[in-house]
Design a protein around this motif. Structure first.
Motif, PDB file in Angstrom:
ATOM      1  N   GLY A  27     -14.588 -21.197  35.197  1.00 10.84           N
ATOM      2  CA  GLY A  27     -15.130 -20.849  36.501  1.00 10.84           C
ATOM      3  C   GLY A  27     -16.467 -20.138  36.460  1.00 10.84           C
ATOM      4  N   GLY A  28     -17.224 -20.307  37.514  1.00 10.09           N
ATOM      5  CA  GLY A  28     -18.552 -19.716  37.616  1.00 10.09           C
ATOM      6  C   GLY A  28     -18.540 -18.197  37.689  1.00 10.09           C
ATOM      7  N   ASN A  29     -17.459 -17.628  38.198  1.00  9.16           N
ATOM      8  CA  ASN A  29     -17.340 -16.175  38.303  1.00  9.16           C
ATOM      9  C   ASN A  29     -16.250 -15.645  37.385  1.00  9.16           C
ATOM     10  N   LEU A  30     -15.959 -16.388  36.324  1.00  6.33           N
ATOM     11  CA  LEU A  30     -14.927 -16.012  35.352  1.00  6.33           C
ATOM     12  C   LEU A  30     -13.541 -15.985  35.979  1.00  6.33           C
ATOM     13  N   GLU A  31     -13.383 -16.640  37.139  1.00  4.91           N
ATOM     14  CA  GLU A  31     -12.138 -16.573  37.886  1.00  4.91           C
ATOM     15  C   GLU A  31     -11.049 -17.501  37.359  1.00  4.91           C
ATOM     16  N   GLY A  32     -11.384 -18.351  36.440  1.00  6.98           N
ATOM     17  CA  GLY A  32     -10.416 -19.305  35.915  1.00  6.98           C
ATOM     18  C   GLY A  32     -10.481 -20.612  36.683  1.00  6.98           C
ATOM     19  N   GLY A  33      -9.791 -21.560  36.196  1.00 10.67           N
ATOM     20  CA  GLY A  33      -9.732 -22.896  36.770  1.00 10.67           C
ATOM     21  C   GLY A  33      -8.763 -23.663  35.908  1.00 10.67           C
ATOM     22  N   MET A  34      -9.284 -24.621  35.162  1.00  4.34           N
ATOM     23  CA  MET A  34      -8.444 -25.323  34.200  1.00  4.34           C
ATOM     24  C   MET A  34      -8.086 -24.370  33.052  1.00  4.34           C
ATOM     25  N   GLY A  35      -8.987 -23.462  32.723  1.00  4.07           N
ATOM     26  CA  GLY A  35      -8.741 -22.433  31.721  1.00  4.07           C
ATOM     27  C   GLY A  35      -8.416 -21.118  32.402  1.00  4.07           C
ATOM     28  N   PRO A  36      -7.955 -20.131  31.650  1.00  2.00           N
ATOM     29  CA  PRO A  36      -7.589 -18.849  32.258  1.00  2.00           C
ATOM     30  C   PRO A  36      -8.800 -18.057  32.748  1.00  2.00           C
ATOM     31  N   ALA A  37      -8.539 -17.117  33.648  1.00  2.00           N
ATOM     32  CA  ALA A  37      -9.578 -16.216  34.140  1.00  2.00           C
ATOM     33  C   ALA A  37     -10.040 -15.316  32.996  1.00  2.00           C
ATOM     34  N   LEU A  38     -11.328 -15.031  32.965  1.00  2.00           N
ATOM     35  CA  LEU A  38     -11.902 -14.191  31.913  1.00  2.00           C
ATOM     36  C   LEU A  38     -12.613 -12.966  32.484  1.00  2.00           C
ATOM     37  N   ASP A  39     -12.438 -12.707  33.777  1.00  7.57           N
ATOM     38  CA  ASP A  39     -13.170 -11.625  34.424  1.00  7.57           C
ATOM     39  C   ASP A  39     -12.827 -10.241  33.883  1.00  7.57           C
ATOM     40  N   LYS A  40     -11.663 -10.076  33.255  1.00  8.23           N
ATOM     41  CA  LYS A  40     -11.281  -8.778  32.683  1.00  8.23           C
ATOM     42  C   LYS A  40     -10.765  -8.953  31.254  1.00  8.23           C
ATOM     43  N   ILE A  41     -11.236  -9.966  30.580  1.00 11.30           N
ATOM     44  CA  ILE A  41     -10.751 -10.291  29.231  1.00 11.30           C
ATOM     45  C   ILE A  41     -11.027  -9.163  28.238  1.00 11.30           C
TER      46      ILE A  41
END
Length: 120
Positions: A65-79
């Motif tokens: 995702g463009g905002n690290l929100e996830g999509g096909m892959g997991p969210a990375l916004d707080k990784i």
């Protein structure tokens, strides 16, 4: 049977292609002309952060995702709250789940791992 097998193969190949990034780069941000104030060297962290974000935008955004929100892959916004830079680098190098190994390599992998580790 043949139709379902074909659908699985097609879906898998699309997933792998999407995670690999698109050769067409996103339009570059407009840069201001250099002035006396902007000619000083930026801190290394800023350079690494922008390099990491650039690599992410090119090779990872299609799945995460463009905002690290996830999509096909997991969210990375707080990784970075859960994983260190070395942990993230290990996932990039070895893959995990549906993510193939070595989507990015070398300095690009280091830069994106450092950038993501700061996301808390």
């Amino acid at each position: 049977m043949k139709k379902s097998l074909l659908a699985i193969l097609l879906g898998s190949s699309m997933a792998l292609a999407a995670c690999g990034g698109d050769e067409e780069a996103a339009p570059e941000e407009e840069k201001e002309p250099a002035t006396e104030e902007t000619t000083e060297e930026a801190p290394a962290e800023t350079a690494d952060a922008s390099a990491g974000q650039e690599v992410y935008n090119k090779s990872c955004m299609s799945c995460h995702g463009g905002n690290l929100e996830g999509g096909m892959g997991p969210a990375l916004d707080k990784i970075g709250a859960d994983k260190s830079k070395d942990d993230i680098l290990g996932v990039i190098k070895n893959g995990q789940g549906q993510m193939p190994p070595n989507v990015v390599q070398g300095e690009d992998a280091e830069a994106v791992a450092e950038w993501l580790a700061a996301k808390k």
